[in-house]
Enzyme design. Structure first.
Site, PDB file in Angstrom:
ATOM      1  N   GLU A  12       0.794  -1.232   0.000  1.00  0.00           N
ATOM      2  CA  GLU A  12       0.000   0.000   0.000  1.00  0.00           C
ATOM      3  C   GLU A  12       0.829   1.285   0.000  1.00  0.00           C
ATOM      4  O   GLU A  12       0.598   2.185   0.817  1.00  0.00           O
ATOM      5  CB  GLU A  12      -0.975  -0.019   1.188  1.00  0.00           C
ATOM      6  CG  GLU A  12      -1.885  -1.231   1.143  1.00  0.00           C
ATOM      7  CD  GLU A  12      -2.832  -1.355   2.340  1.00  0.00           C
ATOM      8  OE1 GLU A  12      -2.812  -0.494   3.230  1.00  0.00           O
ATOM      9  OE2 GLU A  12      -3.599  -2.340   2.372  1.00  0.00           O
TER      10      GLU A  12
ATOM     11  N   GLU B 187      -6.408 -10.456  -1.291  1.00  0.00           N
ATOM     12  CA  GLU B 187      -7.193 -10.218  -0.064  1.00  0.00           C
ATOM     13  C   GLU B 187      -8.671 -10.190  -0.430  1.00  0.00           C
ATOM     14  O   GLU B 187      -9.421  -9.307   0.017  1.00  0.00           O
ATOM     15  CB  GLU B 187      -6.768  -8.900   0.604  1.00  0.00           C
ATOM     16  CG  GLU B 187      -5.280  -8.831   0.917  1.00  0.00           C
ATOM     17  CD  GLU B 187      -4.868  -7.603   1.725  1.00  0.00           C
ATOM     18  OE1 GLU B 187      -5.746  -6.875   2.244  1.00  0.00           O
ATOM     19  OE2 GLU B 187      -3.648  -7.375   1.834  1.00  0.00           O
TER      20      GLU B 187
HETATM   21  O1  9MR Z   1      -7.675  -7.869   8.458  1.00  0.00           O
HETATM   22  C1  9MR Z   1      -6.699  -7.086   9.124  1.00  0.00           C
HETATM   23  C2  9MR Z   1      -7.240  -6.573  10.450  1.00  0.00           C
HETATM   24  O2  9MR Z   1      -7.439  -7.662  11.336  1.00  0.00           O
HETATM   25  C3  9MR Z   1      -6.274  -5.580  11.055  1.00  0.00           C
HETATM   26  O3  9MR Z   1      -6.862  -4.986  12.207  1.00  0.00           O
HETATM   27  C4  9MR Z   1      -5.941  -4.481  10.044  1.00  0.00           C
HETATM   28  C5  9MR Z   1      -4.880  -3.546  10.569  1.00  0.00           C
HETATM   29  O4  9MR Z   1      -3.668  -4.220  10.733  1.00  0.00           O
HETATM   30  O5  9MR Z   1      -5.449  -5.046   8.860  1.00  0.00           O
HETATM   31  C6  9MR Z   1      -6.351  -5.905   8.214  1.00  0.00           C
HETATM   32  O6  9MR Z   1      -5.748  -6.408   7.029  1.00  0.00           O
HETATM   33  C7  9MR Z   1      -5.418  -5.427   6.041  1.00  0.00           C
HETATM   34  C8  9MR Z   1      -4.197  -5.902   5.324  1.00  0.00           C
HETATM   35  O7  9MR Z   1      -3.154  -6.155   6.233  1.00  0.00           O
HETATM   36  C9  9MR Z   1      -3.751  -4.898   4.276  1.00  0.00           C
HETATM   37  N1  9MR Z   1      -4.810  -4.560   3.379  1.00  0.00           N
HETATM   38  C10 9MR Z   1      -6.100  -4.182   3.970  1.00  0.00           C
HETATM   39  C11 9MR Z   1      -6.516  -5.273   4.963  1.00  0.00           C
HETATM   40  C12 9MR Z   1      -7.873  -4.979   5.540  1.00  0.00           C
HETATM   41  O8  9MR Z   1      -7.785  -3.812   6.314  1.00  0.00           O
END
Ligand code: 9MR
Length: 373
Positions: A160, A265
């Protein structure tokens, strides 16, 4: 005596019910088709896996993971604030377990992630000098990537890094290290982890402006003579707003760079967000609002069917490009565990995945399987 007998009877019926339920779940799993088997000649099928699942705490979800998926991405345990909570103090326990679990079950690990502006350890927020950020950056990548070299199949080296208009996000890394930091991250990862693949991962990079930014970034890495093996389009879309044409253009344009394309994802949520757009920016949150939670008592069949159609359309597209699409990873195993129940509005009931809250396959599961029949 009569009272004792009736207690024994009650205990006995509870045990019997529990046994029946177990048998039912087990037999449902035995007859359920397997995603990884169905698509074994096409692409890897993955899921995000949380701490409970890594520790194999629940046999029902454990069986589903082993039966359905041949790739996993740690949902959180490899993020910087968790794996290096304080300077040079690494917490590798969960990741070591994950790697062992995956290796015992013939599952590939996509390690997520090395460099991300979000979920940074607290000590990073106090860093002022470019030198200390550089020191952290080099040390973090080198330590983590070398420990798991070849033990993980791949790395999301940078996650990102782009804005919606395709420019570089104004992260602490850009501010302190300058606009070559992404090339440097890949160079360090390549050195530390020569036996694992290296990917760039982002959301909305199927959209034209952000896609152009991602293409420029990938070309820059390649021109520098640094290895990049693939790009991950995250795929957090809403079931009634899947940008099919842009997704197809992206597969073509990214694969023309000579790299793998993955959907890393994937989830098709059914709830509107306050901005009515597709985004996965974790910092874009809104307050609790019960009027924005229409399906708290269950997903209407009409919506489940439309979601099933959207998933089928997507998988038909993925199959069309199976020569360049190497992995499809769902962001979670079942609806109850999805991050979309808490984001961007807390306390909602969303239904974005292929398995329902009781781990039963949904219409979307069967429509995905049917794309191969
Ligand atoms: O699903 C993840 C959630 O449990 C966490 O709180 C959050 C912050 O770390 O991240 C979520 O996963 C993200 C991923 O790492 C990167 N792309 C977006 C995903 C959804 O927010």
């Amino acid at each position: 005596m009569i009272r004792q007998l009736s207690i024994i009877q009650t205990v006995f019926s509870i045990l019997l019910m529990a046994l029946m339920l177990n048998i039912q779940t087990a037999s449902a799993q035995n007859t359920t088709p397997s995603l990884k088997e169905t698509f074994k000649d096409d692409f890897f099928i993955g899921t995000a896996i949380n701490a409970q699942q890594i520790q194999e705490k629940d046999s029902v979800v454990d069986n589903i993971i082993k039966q359905q998926f041949n790739a996993v991405t740690p949902e959180n345990c490899m993020k910087a604030e968790i794996i290096e909570p304080s300077w040079n103090n690494f917490n590798f326990d969960l990741t070591d377990k994950l790697v062992a679990f995956a290796s015992n079950n013939n599952i590939k690990v996509n390690a997520h992630n090395l460099i991300w502006h979000s979920q940074l350890p607290a000590f990073m927020y106090h860093m002022q000098s470019a030198d200390s950020v550089k020191q952290y950056f080099e040390h973090h990548i080198t330590t983590v990537a070398s420990r798991y070299d070849g033990k993980v199949y791949s790395w999301d080296v940078v996650n990102e890094a782009l804005n919606e208009d395709g420019t570089l996000r104004n992260s602490i890394f850009l501010q302190k290290l300058g606009d070559n930091y992404i090339v440097d991250a890949f160079r360090l990862a390549q050195k530390a982890s020569p036996h694992s693949k290296l990917y760039y991962n982002d959301y909305n990079i199927e959209q034209p402006a952000k896609r152009a930014g991602a293409i420029a970034l990938i070309k820059k890495i390649q021109t520098a003579g640094v290895r990049i093996d693939g790009v991950g389009i995250q795929g957090h879309w809403r079931y009634d707003n899947v940008p099919m044409l842009d997704i197809e253009k992206s597969i073509k344009e990214f694969s023309a760079l000579g790299i793998e394309v993955m959907f890393t994802e994937l989830d098709l949520g059914v709830l509107k967000n306050p901005w009515d757009n597709n985004t996965a920016d974790v910092s874009a949150t809104s307050k609790a609002d019960s009027t924005m939670n229409p399906y708290k008592n269950g997903l209407p069949d009409s919506v489940a069917q439309k979601q099933a159609k959207a998933y089928a359309d997507l998988f038909a597209l993925f199959l069309k490009y199976k020569n360049v699409v190497s992995r499809i990873t769902f962001w979670g195993v079942n609806d109850g565990e999805s991050w979309l129940n808490g984001w961007p509005i807390p306390g909602r009931t969303n239904y974005p995945l292929l398995f329902d809250r009781n781990f039963q396959p949904k219409p979307a599961f069967y429509s995905v399987i049917a794309t191969k029949q």
